[in-house]
Enzyme design. Structure first.
Site, short mmCIF file in Angstrom:
data_model
loop_
_atom_site.label_atom_id
_atom_site.label_comp_id
_atom_site.label_asym_id
_atom_site.label_seq_id
_atom_site.Cartn_x
_atom_site.Cartn_y
_atom_site.Cartn_z
N TYR A 148 4.41 9.27 -11.14
CA TYR A 148 3.57 8.34 -10.21
C TYR A 148 2.78 7.33 -11.45
O TYR A 148 2.61 6.14 -11.10
CB TYR A 148 2.20 9.38 -9.58
CG TYR A 148 1.25 8.68 -8.98
CD1 TYR A 148 1.85 8.14 -7.76
CD2 TYR A 148 0.09 8.81 -9.26
CE1 TYR A 148 0.64 7.51 -6.95
CE2 TYR A 148 -1.19 8.11 -8.56
CZ TYR A 148 -0.69 7.39 -7.33
OH TYR A 148 -1.75 7.01 -6.51
N SER B 211 -2.83 0.04 -6.90
CA SER B 211 -2.45 0.85 -7.94
C SER B 211 -3.16 1.69 -8.11
O SER B 211 -3.81 2.21 -6.94
CB SER B 211 -2.68 -0.32 -9.26
OG SER B 211 -2.18 0.37 -10.23
N SER B 212 -3.63 2.34 -9.27
CA SER B 212 -4.31 3.38 -9.61
C SER B 212 -4.54 3.53 -10.86
O SER B 212 -3.64 3.05 -11.94
CB SER B 212 -3.38 4.78 -9.09
OG SER B 212 -3.87 5.92 -9.75
N ASN C 36 0.87 -1.19 -0.15
CA ASN C 36 -0.09 -0.25 0.00
C ASN C 36 0.79 1.22 -0.14
O ASN C 36 0.53 2.29 -0.56
CB ASN C 36 -1.00 0.04 1.19
CG ASN C 36 -1.46 1.39 1.52
OD1 ASN C 36 -2.40 1.83 0.84
ND2 ASN C 36 -0.78 1.96 2.49
N THR D 174 -7.97 10.78 1.43
CA THR D 174 -6.73 10.71 2.25
C THR D 174 -6.06 11.69 2.07
O THR D 174 -6.23 12.81 1.38
CB THR D 174 -6.15 9.48 1.60
OG1 THR D 174 -5.48 9.76 0.39
CG2 THR D 174 -6.70 8.39 1.65
N LYS E 12 3.20 3.36 -10.86
CA LYS E 12 1.84 2.36 -10.82
C LYS E 12 1.55 1.45 -11.97
O LYS E 12 1.28 0.28 -11.83
CB LYS E 12 0.49 3.45 -10.70
CG LYS E 12 0.52 4.12 -9.36
CD LYS E 12 0.71 3.20 -7.96
CE LYS E 12 0.31 4.16 -6.72
NZ LYS E 12 0.43 2.84 -5.66
#
Length: 236
Positions: A144, A130-131, A79, A178, A148
């Site tokens: 980023y 992931s994203s 994570n 978040t 990912k």
């Protein structure tokens, strides 16, 4: 017995996932730079996952193997991650890019290998957080997006290894409320031209809460069909 290892368990989605696993009676080993107050059933290891030497030292010890001893099913939730550096290449801090690559990619890949080797008797499930950024490119997010995407490809390749006792999935959990989202909204427009989209999502109340997402994520991780899709999206 099921046991789980969760990285970045001290805040955000990682904290919610660790807490959800503990509530379900699953012992958790959290690995992060600091400690969290989660309660009984939680062990913690203080490791800076963006420091490859520190991670190598921890992996070279006995903590992971000792924690996983005796389990029938072992879970790893990779994570921990960062969105920085944000901006075009000409404005990126090269050292920040290096730290991000180590934390977002190097640590999950190294931990996955160490995890599989530490519990040879168990069914092992690896979940990369992931994203959508790993599947679509965004201006300002070159680091980023690339990191990912690397996790997606890692899960695909692990599936091709065809080890029936090792399953992996790189799962996009959706947009979650978040600290990372707050960081994104605070980024200047010139560094991240899509910033307003994330501001609008916050203002319209569409961001998922970490605790709600964690329930669905743990359900997904424990499902009998886990690993059937090496790359997936929690939103379907």
């Amino acid at each position: 017995m099921i046991k789980a290892v969760v990285t970045g368990h001290t805040r955000g989605l990682g904290a919610a996932v660790a807490a959800e696993l503990v509530v379900r009676g699953i012992p958790v080993l959290g690995v992060a730079r600091g400690h969290a107050e989660i309660g009984e059933g939680m062990e913690q290891a203080v490791v800076d996952l963006s420091d490859s030497a520190a991670l190598a030292g921890w992996i070279g010890g006995h903590a992971l193997r000792s924690f996983l001893a005796g389990c029938d099913v072992a879970l790893l939730v990779n994570n921990a991650g960062v969105v920085t550096p944000v901006g075009p290449l000409g404005e990126q801090d090269p050292l920040a890019a290096l730290r991000a690559a180590t934390l977002n990619v190097g640590a999950p890949l190294a931990l996955s290998a160490a995890f599989v080797q530490a519990a040879p008797q168990a069914e092992r499930r690896i979940l990369h957080i992931s994203s959508g950024a790993g599947r679509s490119a965004y201006p300002g997010w070159s680091v980023y997006c690339a990191t990912k995407a690397a996790l997606d490809q890692h899960a695909r390749a692990v599936a091709l290894d065809a080890d029936a006792r090792v399953k992996a999935c790189s799962l996009a959990p959706g947009v979650i409320d978040t600290d990372m989202q707050a960081e994104i909204r605070a980024t200047p427009d010139e560094r991240f031209p899509l910033r307003q989209r994330f501001v609008d999502m916050k203002d319209s109340g569409v961001l998922a809460q970490p605790t709600v997402c964690a329930v669905s994520l743990v359900d997904y991780l424990l499902d009998a069909e886990f690993g059937g899709k090496p790359v997936d999206d929690l939103r379907g």
